[in-house]
Design a protein around this motif. Structure first.
Motif, short mmCIF file in Angstrom:
data_model
loop_
_atom_site.label_atom_id
_atom_site.label_comp_id
_atom_site.label_asym_id
_atom_site.label_seq_id
_atom_site.Cartn_x
_atom_site.Cartn_y
_atom_site.Cartn_z
N VAL A 190 0.85 -1.20 0.00
CA VAL A 190 0.00 0.00 0.00
C VAL A 190 0.88 1.24 0.00
O VAL A 190 0.63 2.19 -0.74
N ARG A 191 1.93 1.20 0.81
CA ARG A 191 2.83 2.36 0.87
C ARG A 191 3.49 2.60 -0.49
O ARG A 191 3.61 3.73 -0.95
N ALA A 192 3.89 1.49 -1.13
CA ALA A 192 4.50 1.63 -2.46
C ALA A 192 3.50 2.19 -3.46
O ALA A 192 3.84 3.06 -4.28
N LEU A 193 2.26 1.72 -3.38
CA LEU A 193 1.22 2.19 -4.31
C LEU A 193 1.00 3.70 -4.14
O LEU A 193 0.94 4.44 -5.13
N VAL A 194 0.90 4.12 -2.88
CA VAL A 194 0.70 5.54 -2.62
C VAL A 194 1.89 6.34 -3.14
O VAL A 194 1.74 7.37 -3.81
N GLY A 195 3.10 5.82 -2.87
CA GLY A 195 4.31 6.51 -3.33
C GLY A 195 4.32 6.67 -4.84
O GLY A 195 4.56 7.77 -5.36
N VAL A 196 4.02 5.59 -5.56
CA VAL A 196 4.03 5.63 -7.02
C VAL A 196 2.97 6.61 -7.53
O VAL A 196 3.23 7.41 -8.44
N ALA A 197 1.78 6.57 -6.92
CA ALA A 197 0.69 7.44 -7.38
C ALA A 197 1.05 8.91 -7.17
O ALA A 197 0.88 9.74 -8.07
N LEU A 198 1.58 9.24 -5.98
CA LEU A 198 1.93 10.64 -5.70
C LEU A 198 3.04 11.10 -6.63
O LEU A 198 3.01 12.21 -7.16
N PHE A 199 4.00 10.21 -6.83
CA PHE A 199 5.15 10.53 -7.67
C PHE A 199 4.70 10.83 -9.10
O PHE A 199 5.03 11.87 -9.67
N SER A 200 3.91 9.92 -9.68
CA SER A 200 3.58 10.12 -11.10
C SER A 200 2.53 11.20 -11.29
O SER A 200 2.41 11.76 -12.38
N SER A 201 1.75 11.51 -10.24
CA SER A 201 0.77 12.59 -10.40
C SER A 201 1.46 13.92 -10.66
O SER A 201 0.92 14.79 -11.34
N ALA A 202 2.67 14.09 -10.12
CA ALA A 202 3.39 15.33 -10.36
C ALA A 202 3.77 15.47 -11.84
O ALA A 202 3.65 16.54 -12.42
N TYR A 203 4.20 14.36 -12.44
CA TYR A 203 4.51 14.38 -13.87
C TYR A 203 3.25 14.64 -14.69
O TYR A 203 3.25 15.42 -15.63
N MET A 204 2.18 13.93 -14.28
CA MET A 204 0.91 14.08 -14.99
C MET A 204 0.47 15.54 -14.96
O MET A 204 0.02 16.09 -15.96
N ALA A 205 0.65 16.18 -13.80
CA ALA A 205 0.21 17.56 -13.64
C ALA A 205 0.89 18.46 -14.67
O ALA A 205 0.25 19.32 -15.28
N GLU A 206 2.18 18.25 -14.87
CA GLU A 206 2.89 19.12 -15.81
C GLU A 206 2.49 18.86 -17.25
O GLU A 206 2.42 19.79 -18.06
N VAL A 207 2.19 17.60 -17.56
CA VAL A 207 1.71 17.29 -18.92
C VAL A 207 0.37 17.99 -19.15
O VAL A 207 0.16 18.64 -20.18
N VAL A 208 -0.53 17.86 -18.20
CA VAL A 208 -1.86 18.46 -18.35
C VAL A 208 -1.75 19.99 -18.40
O VAL A 208 -2.44 20.64 -19.18
N ARG A 209 -0.85 20.54 -17.60
CA ARG A 209 -0.68 21.99 -17.61
C ARG A 209 -0.27 22.48 -19.00
O ARG A 209 -0.71 23.52 -19.46
N GLY A 210 0.59 21.67 -19.64
CA GLY A 210 0.97 22.02 -21.01
C GLY A 210 -0.25 22.15 -21.90
O GLY A 210 -0.36 23.08 -22.71
N GLY A 211 -1.18 21.21 -21.74
CA GLY A 211 -2.41 21.26 -22.53
C GLY A 211 -3.25 22.48 -22.20
O GLY A 211 -3.77 23.16 -23.08
N GLY A 235 5.89 5.33 -18.97
CA GLY A 235 7.01 5.50 -18.05
C GLY A 235 6.69 4.91 -16.69
O GLY A 235 7.50 4.18 -16.10
N LEU A 236 5.49 5.20 -16.21
CA LEU A 236 5.06 4.69 -14.91
C LEU A 236 5.02 3.16 -14.92
O LEU A 236 5.49 2.50 -13.99
N PHE A 237 4.49 2.61 -16.02
CA PHE A 237 4.38 1.15 -16.13
C PHE A 237 5.75 0.50 -15.98
O PHE A 237 5.93 -0.48 -15.27
N LYS A 238 6.74 1.10 -16.63
CA LYS A 238 8.08 0.51 -16.58
C LYS A 238 8.79 0.81 -15.26
O LYS A 238 9.60 0.02 -14.80
N ASP A 239 8.44 1.96 -14.67
CA ASP A 239 9.06 2.30 -13.38
C ASP A 239 8.62 1.37 -12.26
O ASP A 239 9.26 1.32 -11.21
N THR A 240 7.51 0.66 -12.47
CA THR A 240 7.05 -0.25 -11.41
C THR A 240 8.12 -1.30 -11.11
O THR A 240 8.13 -1.87 -10.03
N THR A 241 9.03 -1.54 -12.07
CA THR A 241 10.07 -2.54 -11.84
C THR A 241 10.96 -2.16 -10.65
O THR A 241 11.61 -3.02 -10.06
N LEU A 242 10.95 -0.86 -10.30
CA LEU A 242 11.82 -0.41 -9.21
C LEU A 242 11.37 -0.92 -7.84
O LEU A 242 12.12 -0.84 -6.88
#
Lengths: 371, 256
Positions: A238-259, A304-311
């Motif tokens: 659960v902690r890993a899931l939360v970490g991954v979600a918070l982490f990638s939401s920051a990237y997502m935010a910048e992509v959406v902001r571009g739009g 990117g997120l899909f492949k980062d799950t390997t970490l």
């Protein structure tokens, strides 16, 4: 030479000259259109003739497909696909108890059954909406009870037993589904006129973008428990899931902001002038256009997120790659360590490529500009 | 026309009242002491050289631009930073833009029904009926299911007019509605605006179409350097301009 005989305005459509169409014309135009092009074509053919035969013999011709032990592969130069037969269950489900695997398969089946109609044009919008709501709201709950168990007569399967492709999908899908809405809200927040909200969003985005995912996972797994009383700390997964979600939401935010920034000011003004409130103008006017515009960027982030799950391997969770690596280092299989990586690569490729194709389909479908 | 008593009698049906309004962009004083009253059913044409602040002024009327001093009252609601008031005013004030600003991801019909459904809370079927009514009014009902990108500029501008009308506004603002159009499409949009004027719609138009001004305007307002320089009925305005700057402007645009 009779083209000058037509009266103005009466010229018929003529077929193109013969050397403009057909396979020979295609080859001539695309492969041998000039000296350099011809040299490159011949060089490419030579390179393919060098590369393909050894690959073919390793993958297929000299490979071993049958057997149940590594011994079956002794003496063969090619790949030992027996590896897949033997490790199949672990690669797919990790240590999930074999008699409980039907629960995972049932969840896969549910997802496919609910998602498949979304791709058909003949299904009505109402049913599609219902299925989407099911997938986004109820399906995760169903999955929790299926995977973890603990009620409805299903025995509990602790998360350390989860693994393989199954775990990869759990982390990736949770990350994707959670990071998308968070990212959209963050992007809107960062463009907000309210200084507090804007600052909070900027700090959040810059913080998560500024640190590596490995650090996030490591902190969540090692340091986080130190700060909370024992027994209160949530499950490692659960902690890993939360970490991954918070982490990638920051990237997502910048992509959406571009739009959001690419939408002409007139669209905001037209929505305002019609009396639409901020949220309504975002939901009905701005976001549909902005998100459509950044589909390639969004999918890029998803892949990117899909492949980062390997970490998650570094915090002791064994996803598809981790399991393949573990299997390859098994003493019995030490001679066949390439196969595991090839299989893992294949697994990741299938999912990432599918996402890419789906995004292209979506882009075409949503394109209303020049139809 | 301007005597005090007359004003007080008419104030019942004053739709727009701008008094001593100023606006700055940073240090730049774009609008200086604007005073304007628009009565119900009145058609006002605003003209002036580019950069004179005419667009900025009508954009202040529905708060696409913020004024910093003075008062703007629309329909008895004062425009302040209160979001409630702003949304209330915007519901009653329609606006047509130079670049149409249709929503490209929605069909023409959805463009027209979006605000009625979500702002006015009108049932979908009723909103669509209204939309079709106004599309017929602007003479393009057959385009209802197309997307804006498939229409010509003139058609898009007529759709934009219909979109505003669907909200049943009390006033319509036009911000250079024909400036971005190919010459052969200008008349179809002007025709739509003329028929709207003939039906008694209250209109404030920023435009360079002096033919339109002559035909429908009750008053013509001339602006220069952020000020209202001259204000008169079209006949007087065109044939007997008072101010030097008005004369210069008219000679520049009418001599061709």
């Amino acid at each position: 030479m009779n083209s000058q005989n037509y009266a103005p305005g009466s010229h018929p459509n003529l077929p193109p000259p013969k050397n403009l169409v057909g396979p020979i014309a295609w080859v001539r135009e695309n492969l041998f259109s000039g000296v350099y092009s011809t040299i490159l074509t011949l060089f490419a053919i030579y390179m393919l003739s060098v590369i393909i035969p050894p690959l073919l013999s390793w993958f297929v011709l000299d490979a071993t497909f049958l057997g149940n032990t590594p011994d079956a592969c002794v003496g063969n130069d090619g790949a030992c696909w027996v590896f897949v037969t033997v490790w199949y269950e672990q690669l797919m489900y990790g240590q999930f108890p074999p008699e409980q695997i039907w629960r995972v398969n049932f969840a896969y089946f549910l997802a496919l059954a609910a998602a498949a109609p979304l791709f058909l044009n003949s299904i009505s919008t109402k049913i599609k909406t219902a299925l989407t709501v099911f997938l986004l709201v109820f399906y995760p709950v169903v999955c929790f009870y299926l995977f973890y168990g603990g009620s409805f007569g299903l025995e509990i399967v602790e998360t350390p037993l989860w693994g393989g492709l199954f775990l990869t999908l759990v982390i990736a899908v949770t990350g994707i589904v959670a990071s998308f809405p968070i990212g959209v809200v963050l992007a809107l927040g960062r463009r907000s006129k309210m200084p507090t909200i804007k600052t909070i969003c900027i700090v959040y985005i810059e913080f998560w973008r500024g640190i590596p995912l490995i650090t996030v996972l490591f902190m969540s797994s090692v340091m986080f428990p130190l700060f909370v009383p024992e027994g209160l700390s949530p499950d490692k997964l659960v902690r890993a899931l939360v970490g991954v979600a918070l982490f990638s939401s920051a990237y997502m935010a910048e992509v959406v902001r571009g739009g959001l920034q690419a939408i002409p000011k007139g669209q905001y003004e037209a929505a305002d002038a019609l009396g639409l409130s901020y949220w309504k103008s975002m939901i009905f006017v701005i976001l549909p256009q902005a998100l459509k515009m950044v589909i390639p960027g969004i999918v890029n982030t998803f892949i990117g997120l899909f492949k980062d799950t390997t970490l998650v391997l570094i915090i002791g969770l064994f996803d598809l790659l981790g399991t393949a690596q573990k299997a390859s280092t098994n003493p019995d299989w030490i001679a066949y360590n390439i196969e595991g990586y090839v299989i893992a690569a294949f697994g990741f490729f299938v999912f990432c490529f599918s996402m890419s194709r789906y995004s292209q389909r979506l882009e075409r479908k949503l394109n209303t500009e020049h139809r | 026309m301007t005597d005090q008593q007359n004003n007080r009698i008419l104030s019942e049906d004053v739709v727009i009242r701008i008094s001593e309004m100023h606006k700055w962009y940073g240090d730049f004083h774009v609008l200086k002491n604007i005073n304007l009253e628009v009565h119900k059913g009145e058609r006002i044409v605003v003209c002036g050289p580019s950069g004179s602040g005419k667009s900025t002024m009508i954009r202040c009327i529905n708060r696409l631009e913020e004024h910093q001093k003075g008062q703007i009252i629309i329909n008895n609601t004062e425009l302040t930073s209160d979001v409630k008031n702003i949304e209330e005013v915007r519901r009653e004030v329609g606006m047509v833009f130079q670049h149409f600003n249709l929503f490209p991801h929605l069909t023409i019909l959805d463009n027209l029904t979006l605000a009625p459904i979500w702002v006015r809370k009108i049932p979908k079927a009723e909103a669509e009926a209204t939309a079709m009514h106004y599309l017929e009014r602007v003479k393009i009902p057959e385009q209802a299911l197309k997307y804006p990108g498939q229409l010509s500029g003139g058609q898009q501008q007529r759709v934009a007019i219909a979109r505003s009308l669907c909200m049943k506004p009390k006033v319509m603002l036009f911000d250079e509605p024909t400036s971005a159009l190919d010459p052969e499409m200008i008349s179809e949009v002007l025709d739509t605006m003329i028929s709207l004027a003939e039906d008694g719609m209250t209109m404030v138009c920023v435009t360079h179409e002096m033919g339109f001004a002559r035909k429908v305007a009750d008053r013509v307002i001339f602006m220069d350097a952020g000020e209202i320089i001259e204000e008169n009925v079209p006949e007087e305005f065109f044939h007997n301009p008072q101010n030097e700057r008005t004369k210069l402007f008219l000679s520049q645009i009418l001599d061709h």
